[in-house]
Design a protein around this motif. Structure first.
Motif, PDB file in Angstrom:
ATOM      1  N   VAL A 181       0.840  -1.194   0.000  1.00 33.34           N
ATOM      2  CA  VAL A 181       0.000   0.000   0.000  1.00 33.34           C
ATOM      3  C   VAL A 181       0.878   1.249   0.000  1.00 33.34           C
ATOM      4  N   ALA A 186       3.743   5.584  -3.065  1.00 31.90           N
ATOM      5  CA  ALA A 186       4.995   6.132  -3.586  1.00 31.90           C
ATOM      6  C   ALA A 186       4.958   6.209  -5.111  1.00 31.90           C
ATOM      7  N   SER A 187       4.467   5.159  -5.755  1.00 36.48           N
ATOM      8  CA  SER A 187       4.455   5.172  -7.225  1.00 36.48           C
ATOM      9  C   SER A 187       3.478   6.221  -7.754  1.00 36.48           C
ATOM     10  N   LEU A 188       2.507   6.614  -6.907  1.00 34.12           N
ATOM     11  CA  LEU A 188       1.586   7.672  -7.330  1.00 34.12           C
ATOM     12  C   LEU A 188       2.159   9.053  -7.047  1.00 34.12           C
ATOM     13  N   GLY A 189       3.361   9.086  -6.502  1.00 31.03           N
ATOM     14  CA  GLY A 189       4.039  10.365  -6.318  1.00 31.03           C
ATOM     15  C   GLY A 189       4.045  10.897  -4.900  1.00 31.03           C
TER      16      GLY A 189
ATOM     17  N   ARG B  46       9.669  -4.431 -10.767  1.00 29.52           N
ATOM     18  CA  ARG B  46       9.807  -3.537  -9.618  1.00 29.52           C
ATOM     19  C   ARG B  46      11.033  -2.635  -9.772  1.00 29.52           C
ATOM     20  N   LEU B  51      10.710   0.533  -7.276  1.00 25.29           N
ATOM     21  CA  LEU B  51      10.331  -0.007  -5.975  1.00 25.29           C
ATOM     22  C   LEU B  51      11.418  -0.929  -5.429  1.00 25.29           C
ATOM     23  N   ALA B  71      10.954   6.145  -6.826  1.00 26.19           N
ATOM     24  CA  ALA B  71       9.673   5.737  -7.418  1.00 26.19           C
ATOM     25  C   ALA B  71       8.731   6.933  -7.607  1.00 26.19           C
ATOM     26  N   GLN B  72       8.766   7.877  -6.633  1.00 21.98           N
ATOM     27  CA  GLN B  72       7.855   9.028  -6.668  1.00 21.98           C
ATOM     28  C   GLN B  72       8.015   9.873  -7.927  1.00 21.98           C
ATOM     29  N   VAL B  76       5.349   6.456 -13.044  1.00 20.72           N
ATOM     30  CA  VAL B  76       5.035   5.113 -13.497  1.00 20.72           C
ATOM     31  C   VAL B  76       3.766   4.664 -12.777  1.00 20.72           C
ATOM     32  N   PHE B  78       1.620   1.707 -11.290  1.00 19.69           N
ATOM     33  CA  PHE B  78       1.929   0.340 -10.882  1.00 19.69           C
ATOM     34  C   PHE B  78       0.678  -0.314 -10.318  1.00 19.69           C
ATOM     35  N   PHE B  80      -0.681  -3.784  -8.379  1.00 22.88           N
ATOM     36  CA  PHE B  80      -0.177  -4.914  -7.608  1.00 22.88           C
ATOM     37  C   PHE B  80      -1.137  -6.102  -7.697  1.00 22.88           C
ATOM     38  N   HIS B  82      -2.220  -7.969  -5.286  1.00 27.26           N
ATOM     39  CA  HIS B  82      -3.243  -7.935  -4.237  1.00 27.26           C
ATOM     40  C   HIS B  82      -3.830  -6.541  -4.061  1.00 27.26           C
ATOM     41  N   ALA B  84      -3.486  -3.576  -3.308  1.00 25.32           N
ATOM     42  CA  ALA B  84      -2.898  -2.487  -2.518  1.00 25.32           C
ATOM     43  C   ALA B  84      -3.836  -1.280  -2.457  1.00 25.32           C
ATOM     44  N   ALA B  85      -5.113  -1.548  -2.199  1.00 29.39           N
ATOM     45  CA  ALA B  85      -6.105  -0.471  -2.113  1.00 29.39           C
ATOM     46  C   ALA B  85      -5.892   0.337  -0.831  1.00 29.39           C
ATOM     47  N   PHE B  86      -6.217   1.635  -0.886  1.00 25.97           N
ATOM     48  CA  PHE B  86      -6.230   2.447   0.333  1.00 25.97           C
ATOM     49  C   PHE B  86      -7.572   2.178   1.012  1.00 25.97           C
ATOM     50  N   GLY B  98      -3.502  10.253  -6.529  1.00 27.77           N
ATOM     51  CA  GLY B  98      -2.327  10.780  -7.227  1.00 27.77           C
ATOM     52  C   GLY B  98      -2.501  12.220  -7.679  1.00 27.77           C
ATOM     53  N   ARG B 145      -6.639   4.034 -10.657  1.00 31.25           N
ATOM     54  CA  ARG B 145      -5.803   4.851  -9.791  1.00 31.25           C
ATOM     55  C   ARG B 145      -4.428   5.053 -10.421  1.00 31.25           C
ATOM     56  N   ALA B 146      -3.906   3.973 -11.041  1.00 27.79           N
ATOM     57  CA  ALA B 146      -2.595   4.077 -11.678  1.00 27.79           C
ATOM     58  C   ALA B 146      -2.662   4.934 -12.939  1.00 27.79           C
ATOM     59  N   ILE B 149      -2.714   9.325 -12.992  1.00 28.83           N
ATOM     60  CA  ILE B 149      -1.575  10.250 -13.029  1.00 28.83           C
ATOM     61  C   ILE B 149      -0.996  10.359 -14.437  1.00 28.83           C
TER      62      ILE B 149
END
Lengths: 285, 323
Positions: A181, A186-189, B46, B51, B71-72, B76, B78, B80, B82, B84-86, B98, B145-146, B149
């Motif tokens: 998560v 991080a990848s979203l900035g 990765r 990452l 990574a920030q 890119v 990304f 996952f 599984h 990786a939802a907030f 983003g 979500r990916a 951005i």
């Protein structure tokens, strides 16, 4: 809720009441027995004694209640207790979360040992803790720090006994938190600070709140660990629990009950306030 | 252009995850990194995303050297395995994340998120929490979500691996159509050869930290560079001393020039195809040969369990020297 809207209208106009009845009927014999047993146990141990305290406080009438609380010495004791407990809770929220983070995320030599040591304040008899603190920070301190007979003694003792609460509530939640998560953020900035603020803290908020509530409750009720070091000087280092004991020793049980009821109310208010903070953090994201 | 990878090596302790990888991934295409679990394909993905850091080598994304970028800053997208939802944010807020941290104006964010919700068919779920969605919906949310951005490249790590077979198939088709609409350079990791063959424009087969072969699905299927690629992309069997696909074997009840002669010892019908096991009489190669024929062929050839049959490779079939 959607299913309720989409479902065809129920034939009886008393649909709501019908549902309510259906819900009570879902109690099977076993779960009914379980619920009964739990409630009886809870009543015997908690509800009845609490009610008794309130009755006892009311026994002396409103006048006793008011006189007790407006008494200078009692008021100072209550203020000191609440102030120091709040302060300690704030420190615990920060330090406890930090310790939990270190224990979960970092690998270092002696981590296992630290895991065990964290729980010592839980396990140690409080009077032993008091003795330890007295010999270390008392008048004959080997390190030259003497905080005895001051309000800092109260602060230190509370800090010692409440240390594990936030650590132990945050730790399991942090373990469950998926590192992916954070990588997604991080990848979203998102910078690390943003990730902590917007992703990690909201996820930890309920656990931190629970730990803070426990730590505060323990703080306002503490007796054994601080009674030796603080010296119990009226207006300076005397806490509410000591005050209650004094009232009882003087045979003034109604006054003791009054202080007890007030502490009870403070604890309730604190738990409520923390619940609100919790919701606010979760909503803010 | 696209993604240029040069000399990437990555070790975890003594384990070599990637060894001196050179790879060029073309712009605007859908590329699959295919290989068995633990072969290094996820590690490579990765490293492209930043990452994971490589021990040596460089990554250049659309002309910009990204080797040292965190990574920030790589821009890119990304996705996952599984999700990786907030978990504490609604679907809408997840997708907007983003853009919100890029401090875009509110109305611009709303317009963009609405557009993406439409694209991933989640408009009516916008105010739900991720825990209220199915796995397939959660993965579509993660994808939106990916994409929000406007990433230079979109990277997906086993994106359908956690889903059941039917949803996986649907999402696979949907990803293909989405890519045809959006045209962002996309790399996805999978261990499912069928998924890779069906969806990707080009395939990169990775095994034990090395690239085995790069090419279009047709190239790889028809001209495998090694017996590993041949066996990984589909079923294989040994006929004589060569590896061959079971459906590329010519089978007959009548005597003919043959690589092997044997008896049909097992007969399994799976839907429209018949899977046969032929035990050869050859003492040098006694292990059973798998042969696949359609039901119509089996009827036309009048095949039955226990029949003596002659086997040979079909004209033009791929064969690779076996062990």
């Amino acid at each position: 809720m959607t299913t309720e809207i989409l479902a065809p209208p129920t034939p009886t106009p008393t649909g709501r009441r019908g549902r309510g009845r259906a819900r009570t009927n879902t109690l099977t014999r076993q779960s009914g027995l379980g619920l009964g047993l739990a409630l009886t146990w809870f009543s015997l141990l908690v509800l009845i004694p609490l009610a008794l305290i309130v009755i006892q406080a009311a026994d002396g009438g409103w006048a006793t209640f008011r006189d007790t609380l407006t008494d200078d010495q009692t008021f100072d004791a209550l203020r000191l207790t609440v102030e120091q407990s709040l302060l300690v809770t704030v420190v615990n929220v920060v330090m406890g979360t930090l310790i939990a983070w270190v224990l979960v995320r970092d690998r270092f030599w002696g981590k296992r040992l630290l895991e065990v040591i964290i729980d010592i304040p839980f396990a140690l008899p409080t009077i032993v803790a008091g003795l330890v603190l007295l010999s270390l920070y008392g008048p004959r301190s080997p390190i030259g720090i003497d905080v005895s007979n001051t309000e800092r003694a109260v602060f230190l003792a509370l800090l010692f006994v409440t240390l594990p609460f936030v650590v132990r509530t945050v730790q399991p939640v942090l373990l469950e938190l998926d590192p992916e998560v954070e990588q997604a953020a991080a990848s979203l900035g998102a910078s690390q600070l943003t990730t902590v603020r917007r992703i990690i803290l909201p996820a930890l908020a309920p656990a931190i709140t629970a730990g803070a509530a426990l730590s505060f409750a323990r703080g306002i009720s503490e007796y054994g660990s601080l009674v030796l070091l603080s010296g119990n000087l009226p207006h300076t280092s005397e806490v509410a629990s000591v005050r209650i004991l004094t009232y009882i020793e003087n045979g003034n049980e109604a006054a003791a009950a009054s202080v007890a009821v007030l502490l009870l109310l403070v604890a309730l208010a604190a738990i409520l306030a923390l619940q609100l903070v919790n919701r606010w953090v979760a909503r803010r994201g | 252009m696209g993604i240029e990878i040069a000399g990437i090596t990555k070790k975890f302790g003594d384990f070599v995850a990637l060894e001196d990888i050179d790879l060029s991934i073309p712009s605007g295409q859908l590329t699959a990194l295919l290989g068995p679990s633990g072969g290094g394909k996820s590690t490579l993905l990765r490293i492209i995303a930043g990452l994971e850091s490589s021990d040596s080598g460089s990554v250049v994304i659309e002309g910009n050297d990204a080797t040292r970028l965190p990574a920030q800053k790589r821009n890119v997208g990304f996705v996952f395995q599984h999700y990786a939802a907030f978990k504490h944010l609604s679907v809408r807020r997840n997708i907007a994340f983003g853009l919100e941290i890029r401090k875009r104006p509110k109305n611009e964010i709303k317009a963009k998120v609405d557009e993406l919700l439409e694209l991933v068919h989640l408009t009516q779920w916008a105010d739900r929490l991720p825990s209220q969605l199915s796995g397939g919906q959660r993965q579509r949310m993660a994808l939106a979500r990916a994409l929000a951005i406007e990433p230079t490249v979109l990277l997906l790590d086993e994106p359908f691996g956690a889903l059941d077979a039917k949803v996986r198939k649907e999402l696979r088709d949907w990803l293909r159509r989405l890519h045809d609409e959006v045209h962002v350079t996309t790399v996805f990791v999978t261990h499912d050869q069928e998924e890779a063959l069906e969806v990707a424009d080009s395939l990169v087969v990775i095994n034990e930290g090395r690239i085995e072969q790069v090419g279009t699905p047709d190239d790889l299927y028809d001209k495998p560079a090694s017996d590993f690629v041949l066996s990984f992309l589909g079923p294989v069997t040994t006929l004589g001393d060569k590896l061959i696909r079971p459906h590329d074997i010519d089978i007959s009840r009548y005597e003919q020039a043959a690589t092997a002669v044997g008896t049909i010892t097992r007969w399994t019908r799976v839907g429209f195809e018949i899977r046969l096991e032929v035990t050869p009489e050859d003492v040098l190669h006694p292990e059973p040969v798998q042969v696949v024929v359609t039901r119509a062929e089996a009827t036309a050839l009048d095949l039955h369990e226990g029949d003596r049959v002659w086997l040979r490779p079909q004209v033009g079939a791929d064969q690779v020297a076996g062990h």
